[in-house]
Every structure is written in C-alpha cells, then in structure tokens.
Design an enzyme around this catalytic site. Sequence first.
Site, PDB file in Angstrom:
ATOM      1  N   GLU A 215      15.350  -5.136   0.432  1.00 51.18           N
ATOM      2  CA  GLU A 215      15.119  -5.429  -0.842  1.00 51.18           C
ATOM      3  C   GLU A 215      15.610  -4.281  -1.926  1.00 51.18           C
ATOM      4  OE1 GLU A 215      10.755  -6.478  -0.654  1.00 51.18           O
ATOM      5  OE2 GLU A 215      11.224  -7.703   0.789  1.00 51.18           O
ATOM      6  N   LYS A 216      14.662  -3.750  -2.619  1.00 52.44           N
ATOM      7  CA  LYS A 216      15.111  -2.777  -3.707  1.00 52.44           C
ATOM      8  C   LYS A 216      14.842  -1.169  -2.924  1.00 52.44           C
ATOM      9  CE  LYS A 216      14.418  -4.934  -8.026  1.00 52.44           C
ATOM     10  NZ  LYS A 216      13.347  -5.039  -8.977  1.00 52.44           N
TER      11      LYS A 216
ATOM     12  N   HIS B 275      -7.329  30.945 -17.281  1.00 52.03           N
ATOM     13  CA  HIS B 275      -8.380  30.388 -18.210  1.00 52.03           C
ATOM     14  C   HIS B 275      -8.013  29.913 -19.466  1.00 52.03           C
ATOM     15  CE1 HIS B 275     -12.283  30.068 -19.467  1.00 52.03           C
ATOM     16  NE2 HIS B 275     -12.014  30.471 -20.810  1.00 52.03           N
TER      17      HIS B 275
ATOM     18  N   GLU C  36      18.604  -1.566   3.461  1.00 49.24           N
ATOM     19  CA  GLU C  36      17.461  -1.881   2.826  1.00 49.24           C
ATOM     20  C   GLU C  36      17.630  -3.263   2.446  1.00 49.24           C
ATOM     21  OE1 GLU C  36      14.204  -0.679   1.808  1.00 49.24           O
ATOM     22  OE2 GLU C  36      14.218  -2.793   1.086  1.00 49.24           O
TER      23      GLU C  36
ATOM     24  N   CYS D 250       6.374   2.118  -2.403  1.00 51.89           N
ATOM     25  CA  CYS D 250       5.907   3.120  -3.310  1.00 51.89           C
ATOM     26  C   CYS D 250       6.589   2.867  -4.670  1.00 51.89           C
ATOM     27  CB  CYS D 250       6.144   4.438  -2.810  1.00 51.89           C
ATOM     28  SG  CYS D 250       5.882   5.880  -3.822  1.00 51.89           S
TER      29      CYS D 250
ATOM     30  N   GLY E  83      13.981   2.412  -2.594  1.00 52.09           N
ATOM     31  CA  GLY E  83      12.878   2.921  -3.301  1.00 52.09           C
ATOM     32  C   GLY E  83      11.266   2.259  -2.595  1.00 52.09           C
TER      33      GLY E  83
ATOM     34  N   GLY F 128     -13.060  -1.472  -0.568  1.00 49.82           N
ATOM     35  CA  GLY F 128     -13.529  -0.575  -1.582  1.00 49.82           C
ATOM     36  C   GLY F 128     -12.838   0.762  -1.207  1.00 49.82           C
TER      37      GLY F 128
END
Length: 466
Positions: A34-35, A438, A32, A40, A37, A177
């Site tokens: 960067e970090k 319920h 990895e 996400c 995880g 959007g």
Amino acid sequence: MKKKVIIVGGGPGGYVAAIRAAQLGAEVHIVEKEKMGGTCLNVGCIPTKALLHTAKLYHTVQEEINNGLRVEGISLDWPALMARKDTIVNRLVQGVKGLLKAHGVKTHSGQAVLKDAHKVQVVGENTVTLDADIIVLASGSVPSKIPVPGANSAGVIDSTAALSLPKVPKSLVIIGGGVIGTEFASLYSSFGTKVTIVEMLPEILPMVDRQIAKRVKEKLTECNIDFMLEAGLKEILSTSNGLSAVVQTAGKNHEVAGEYILMATGRKANIHNMGLEEVGIQTERGRIVVNEYFATNIPHIYAIGDCNAQMMLAHAASAQGVAAVEYALGHRPFYNPKVIPSCIYTIPEAAGVGLTEDEAAAQGISYKVGLFPLMANGKSLIEGCESGLIKLIVAEKSGEILGGHIFGPRATDLIGEIALAMNLEATVDEVIATIHAHPTMSEGIAEAALSVSGNAIHWPPGAKIL
Ligand code: NAI
C-alpha cells in the site's frame, strides 16, 4: 560483497530497518503493497494525533473561556480538519520515501510472497522475484473484529474508517476501552459526540497502572463519556436511527444506540498470503515466533513489529527492526524490552514505562512507590490540569527505578525522562540530584522521586493522595 536484505513492509518497523541496514552497508530492497509509512503513518498514530491536536485545542479553548479568554464564534470546519490531517500524512509519507531514496534503498510496490527461504516474489504491476541473503518480515497488523451478528453492518467501523467520517457523529458506541477506544472517545467527545465505551473487563485500559487508568476514566467521565463495564457485545442491530449495540451486563441485555459503532477490541498480526506456511516459518496463536534477535526458526529470516505481536507499538517495531538488521549484519544490537514507553493520547495524556505496581507485586519484587499529584505543580495548573499524577515504582533496597507512570498534559513527552533514567539503571537519588527546570511538569518527576522517602517539597508530609 554486499549482503542483500529484503524488507517486507514499509511501516515504522520496515522502513527504519531498511535505513539502518543501508547505513550498515547492505544492498536493501523494501516491498510495500500500500503506502510507505504503514498503519502508523497513514491510518494510525499520525492521523489520529493530528485530529486529537485540534480536539485538544477545541476542548481547551472552551475551558479557557472560563479563565479569561473571550472567543467569539468558535466552530469546527470538519472538511478543513480532514484536509490538514491528510496534508500532514502525505508530507510524512513523502519524507519517508525521500529518506529511503537518500539511503539508496530500492522500493518495490506490490504484495511480497516468500517463494523459498531466499526468494521473495513481489506481486504487483510488474511481478518480479528478488534474491535475498537476509529477509525481514515487517508486515504489521490488522484490526480484529468480534464476530457477532450484525458486525458487518454499514456504520460498524474500525479505527481506519473512524479517521475519515463524513462529519462529526451525534453519537458513537465504542467497543473496547483500550488505547484506541479511549483515544477516539476523547477525540469525538471533544467535538460534541455522545460517546459510550463498552468494555468487557471491570476496568478500562487493562495494561495501564491502575491508579493512572482510574484517573483517565474519571477525566473521560467528566467529559460526558459513558462507560459500560463488564459488558459483552452480543449483537449489532440496524435501526431506523442508526445502530444499536446489544450489550450484556450482569446477565441482562441492554441496547446502546449510536450513529456508528467503533470496534476497538485489539489488532492481530498480519501473517497471511505471504508464503509463510510454504516456506515453513513457525507461527503460534496467529503471530510469527521469534528469538531475542527477532530471528524466526529460519535463521536468516527475521520478523519484527506487530507481526510478532510482542509489543504492538510503532517505536517498538522500529527498535526491533534496528536490532534485527544490526544482528543479521554482524553487529551487537542493544534492545531493552523492559524499557519501552507506551503512550495514550487522551485529553490529557497518559504514559507509562516499565513495571506497573500490580506487575511488581505479582513478580514478588520488594518495591516502594513515589507519587506526586500534579495539582501541586505550577505548570500543570497553568495548563489547566488538576487531576494529573506522576507515579514511580522503585526497588526497595537499591532505589532503582523499575517503572514510571504519568497522567497529565504532555505525559507522552515527559515519559522519555523516566525511560532514559531506567535505561541508565538510575536510582531515585540520581533523579533527585538532577536539577529540573521551573516551572515545568518535569519537576513532578523529581517530586515523585522525593516522595519515595516521604520528602516531597511541594506536598505536605503524610497528606493523602486519592
Ligand atoms: P487494546 O488491546 O489496547 O484494547 C482492547 C480492549 O477491548 C481491551 O480493554 C479489551 O478488554 C476490550 N475488549 C476485547 N473484546 C471485547 C468485547 N468483546 N467487548 C468489549 N470489550 C472488549 O486494543 P486497541 O485499543 O484496539 O489497540 C490495538 C493496538 O494498537 C494495541 O496494541 C495498541 O497498543 C495499539 N495502539 C497504540 C496506540 C498508541 O501507542 N498511542 C494508539 C492506538 C493503538
């Protein structure tokens, strides 16, 4: 002898694949740059939802002031909110690191570059070259920018920067959007920012069932969010008060002012600077080409998650990672691409799984629709939501559930029931025969199933659902 697996990328695709491969007895290395995880955990799902949690509370408390709650002096402590978000992220990152260690996965910090089909060089503080029997590429995605004049001006931000603004902006123009656009619109408008969404299509959330997307838009409009639809971004101007997006609708240019402009027009697979071309891994339209087991054209090299761009969702990446390493290590994986829920954390939330009504129609499937409005569900009213809707798409003859769509509080949790039902190839009758507690929102799923045959209990026969 143990197989040696190298995983490139420590996001939810890569770290889950690493743990699964270790469970299956492989020697696993994960690289990895960067970090741990990935997007996400560090700058995506987790920090956004942490901020949206507080936005929802803030929004809800203000609504509840009309419903018997008296709160004095409610205000926002932005630095404290940022700190809470960072604490949650750091805790989860440490958790992932701890899990990898507990499974005996060796972690390497640096940029992974394929040197040949069995060698990965890790370029970092200590450059090393690792040999592998199996390589899993899980390099994720990066935001894609629209290359209009002014796109690199200060104040034009992506979703990463939008998570760490110095204070709540007075105004924000969001280009796109889609999921990121609507989530950030909900987030900042809850804190008082004047938000405008600019979307090039006639409707927002193009991948979402139309009836659900319509309700999301109505709710966002109630929250004072403005929309410019069928609107293309032409240029970004820097003005004395901030920025101005030049947007073309119906052949005319309009200027929309904002303290910031958030680009939320999609992400693209991260496939560069990894030696893919040198090793001869096939790519197509900016993504890595894979087969049904996520193998590339080089059979022991796999590509999972956003970098193959099949479905850019964290949980899809995790599921693909598990399937790829299970297959690579001689097991028979189960991966059902038809049942991957997608969740939108607007306020309230929206979620869907399987076919939308338009997709069922386009595929020429004979289907029926079950609809239940959550205004007739006690729990939803208690939670303050009258505009919720549950919709099921059901095969006409067999009654099998082909799709489910929800707008309402905790839709993102509720969708799990429909996903499970679909994975078990359940019919509406089987959902109806399942007793739902319920008062819960999940009763609405059973009611939507009943409504397929016009037999909902808590909705008058024949009454129109708008
Ligand atoms: P998206 O693909 O969801 O939406 C992009 C929107 O921008 C589309 O509606 C598109 O029509 C519009 N657009 C594109 N070019 C435009 C232009 N020039 N002018 C105006 N509108 C334009 O992409 P988004 O929202 O950036 O998300 C990126 C990825 O991250 C997606 O794959 C999404 O699924 C994932 N994601 C998932 C989340 C979740 O699961 N809750 C949260 C955030 C992101």
